[in-house]
Design a protein around this motif. Structure first.
Motif, mmCIF file in Angstrom:
data_model
loop_
_atom_site.group_PDB
_atom_site.id
_atom_site.type_symbol
_atom_site.label_atom_id
_atom_site.label_comp_id
_atom_site.label_asym_id
_atom_site.label_seq_id
_atom_site.Cartn_x
_atom_site.Cartn_y
_atom_site.Cartn_z
ATOM 1 N N VAL A 1 8.492 -26.096 -20.438
ATOM 2 C CA VAL A 1 9.786 -25.685 -20.996
ATOM 3 C C VAL A 1 10.468 -26.857 -21.695
ATOM 4 C CG1 VAL A 1 12.124 -24.942 -20.381
ATOM 5 C CG2 VAL A 1 10.144 -23.795 -19.384
ATOM 6 N N LEU A 2 10.449 -28.011 -21.054
ATOM 7 C CA LEU A 2 11.121 -29.182 -21.613
ATOM 8 C C LEU A 2 10.357 -29.745 -22.801
ATOM 9 C CD1 LEU A 2 12.042 -30.829 -18.206
ATOM 10 C CD2 LEU A 2 13.501 -29.420 -19.672
ATOM 11 N N ALA B 1 -1.434 -27.710 -24.727
ATOM 12 C CA ALA B 1 -2.501 -28.126 -23.818
ATOM 13 C C ALA B 1 -2.257 -27.590 -22.416
ATOM 14 C CB ALA B 1 -2.600 -29.653 -23.804
ATOM 15 N N LEU B 2 -0.981 -27.555 -22.001
ATOM 16 C CA LEU B 2 -0.636 -27.034 -20.681
ATOM 17 C C LEU B 2 -0.653 -25.516 -20.642
ATOM 18 C CD1 LEU B 2 2.345 -29.421 -19.779
ATOM 19 C CD2 LEU B 2 -0.015 -29.523 -18.928
ATOM 20 N N ASP B 3 -0.340 -24.881 -21.769
ATOM 21 C CA ASP B 3 -0.245 -23.419 -21.838
ATOM 22 C C ASP B 3 -0.733 -22.993 -23.222
ATOM 23 O OD1 ASP B 3 0.359 -20.757 -21.536
ATOM 24 O OD2 ASP B 3 2.533 -21.007 -21.496
ATOM 25 N N PRO B 4 -2.063 -22.874 -23.395
ATOM 26 C CA PRO B 4 -2.623 -22.695 -24.740
ATOM 27 C C PRO B 4 -2.129 -21.472 -25.499
ATOM 28 C CG PRO B 4 -4.336 -23.336 -23.196
ATOM 29 C CD PRO B 4 -3.110 -23.049 -22.380
ATOM 30 N N LEU C 1 6.096 -21.454 -25.915
ATOM 31 C CA LEU C 1 6.893 -22.676 -25.826
ATOM 32 C C LEU C 1 6.257 -23.822 -26.606
ATOM 33 C CD1 LEU C 1 7.915 -22.426 -22.073
ATOM 34 C CD2 LEU C 1 9.374 -22.043 -24.060
ATOM 35 N N GLY C 2 4.952 -23.808 -26.776
ATOM 36 C CA GLY C 2 4.291 -24.769 -27.637
ATOM 37 C C GLY C 2 4.021 -24.219 -29.018
ATOM 38 N N THR D 1 -1.909 -14.461 -27.784
ATOM 39 C CA THR D 1 -0.639 -14.507 -27.049
ATOM 40 C C THR D 1 -0.340 -13.148 -26.427
ATOM 41 O OG1 THR D 1 0.723 -13.868 -28.954
ATOM 42 C CG2 THR D 1 0.203 -16.210 -28.697
ATOM 43 N N ASP D 2 0.717 -13.086 -25.651
ATOM 44 C CA ASP D 2 1.189 -11.837 -25.034
ATOM 45 C C ASP D 2 1.667 -10.900 -26.153
ATOM 46 O OD1 ASP D 2 2.550 -9.793 -23.751
ATOM 47 O OD2 ASP D 2 3.665 -11.108 -22.395
#
Length: 455
Positions: A155-156, A182-185, A189-190, A218-219
């Motif tokens: 998030v940050l 990289a944390l959430d492909p 948020l990226g 993505t969703d």
């Protein structure tokens, strides 16, 4: 139960796990947040903070919760932790006094509990929508304080990337967005700040291609996805792919929430200014002028008011714009009475063909564009309107000055073509401000044009 951020929750471990799963979906802007929260409420009907969250979901996201019933349950519910009591009190204040009078309560909550990402999300939203001249600095300071409390978090990373790209620090923004991905492909948020980086770099072919490749993973049920379709439309508009840009507009216009009210209005107005559709025309099944109609008299914040005015402009409704200008003088949302009347009157003159007056009114507003809120990509539609008004009023030097400044910052086939109309030489190719060398901050991407996003 204790989370990684050391926030304790006044419930059993199983319900706490459901709560943090809900919070994860909400923070990542995924679909199914209301169902995830309902699962928490079903598991522990006494959890006060969950009922307070239901009020927030209903007020800010139109989720199907009974506000009065949830407020009552929040008041009598279990809130043994200090942060829970503070959060519930902020929600009660918001419900009873309104969003803006409650802002100091949310600021105090974040001061006391910076590790609460839910509280951070709300205080940043209110800060950025406040029209305060220092809103971006204040919001970033709060995010950095939370980072000190919780460490690295997607998030940050995403928020910091958005702030960096808006200031045209594209290398920094790309690095932060890449780390978030990289944390959430498949995470918005990226992906969202990355889409902005491509736009601000003027790398429209690569940006369109990247979105084409990334978005299908993505969703697909998340409301926020329509905003990424809007980003694709911006790229295709800049590339001259008019049919694809219009298809992307139609996707945004038929989606609820920001997809229609914000993205749809600004994209249609762009399409009209650049001649993809005629003045006052709207190919959408539900015209965006109808989408904005329910909030014409009750604008919650200035950013929405800007898009209400654009929506009226897409219908060439000069009378409606002047009524909106008169009414906006009495709006209570921060900045609305100061900022919206001049913009609405300028758009009224523009749709009537009085571009000289429109230019003067927009020039008076130009120092305040940043205060409208939103990202630079969203605010740029007002800059575009000013440039179009100047061109049509024959004020070619003033238009050229603004176009040259934009081209100094990034490539733009649209701006290059407009600059040619002023008879001023186009800027030679080369690095723009904020780029990391001649190739820019991004890796080369394949050419765009497949149109694989929703149409």
């Amino acid at each position: 139960m204790t989370t990684a951020h050391e926030l304790q929750l006044s419930t059993d471990a199983d319900t706490a796990a459901l709560w943090w799963a809900y919070r994860d979906r909400d923070l990542r802007r995924l679909s199914g947040t209301a169902d995830a929260l309902r699962a928490v409420l079903d598991a522990d009907p006494s959890l006060a903070v969950a009922h307070a969250a239901a009020v927030v979901e209903a007020m800010f996201a139109d989720a199907p919760f009974d506000v009065e019933a949830e407020l009552a349950a929040a008041r009598r519910g279990n809130a043994a932790q200090d942060w829970e009591r503070s959060f519930v009190e902020c929600v009660l204040t918001t419900a009873s006094q309104g969003m803006w009078p409650a802002r100091p309560s949310w600021e105090r909550h974040h001061d006391w509990f910076p590790e609460d990402l839910y509280g951070l999300e709300l205080v940043i939203f209110l800060t950025l929508m406040s029209t305060d001249p220092d809103a971006q600095d204040a919001a970033l300071a709060r995010a950095l304080r939370t980072q000190e409390a919780v460490g690295e978090h997607v998030v940050l990373l995403g928020f910091r990337a958005m702030m960096a790209q808006d200031r045209h620090r594209l290398d920094e923004a790309e690095g932060l967005a890449s780390r978030a991905l990289a944390l959430d492909p498949s995470g918005f948020l990226g992906g969202h700040p990355m889409a902005h980086v491509y736009f601000e770099a003027g790398d429209h072919a690569s940006g369109a291609a990247w979105l084409d490749g990334w978005f299908p993973g993505t969703d697909q049920h998340a409301d926020f996805g329509s905003h990424l379709v809007w980003h694709s439309a911006l790229h295709h508009l800049a590339l001259g792919n008019h049919e694809i840009a219009l298809d992307r507009y139609l996707h945004c216009a038929r989606r609820a929430g920001p997809g229609g009210l914000v993205d749809g209005t600004s994209m249609l107005w762009r399409c009209q200014m650049h001649g993809l559709v005629g003045p006052g025309a709207d190919p959408a099944e539900t015209p965006v002028a109808q989408v904005v109609a329910p909030v014409v008299d009750r604008v919650p914040f200035t950013f929405v008011g800007v898009h209400v005015a654009l929506g009226l402009a897409t219908a060439s409704d000069a009378d409606g714009l002047r009524r909106f200008a008169a009414n906006a003088a009495g709006f209570t949302a921060p900045g609305s009475a100061e900022l919206l009347p001049g913009l609405a009157r300028a758009l009224a003159s523009y749709v009537e063909g009085d571009h000289a007056v429109a230019s003067d009114l927009l020039l008076a507003e130009e120092p305040h564009f940043l205060r409208y809120g939103g990202s630079h990509a969203q605010r740029e539609v007002v800059e575009d309107t000013l440039i179009q008004a100047l061109l049509r009023a024959g004020r070619l030097d003033e238009a050229a000055t603004r176009l040259t400044a934009r081209l100094d910052r990034r490539e733009s086939p649209l701006d290059t073509a407009l600059l040619a109309r002023t008879a001023r030489p186009t800027r030679p190719p080369g690095p723009r401000a904020g780029e990391g060398g001649a190739a820019g901050p991004l890796r080369p991407r394949p050419d765009a044009g497949s149109g694989r996003l929703p149409r």
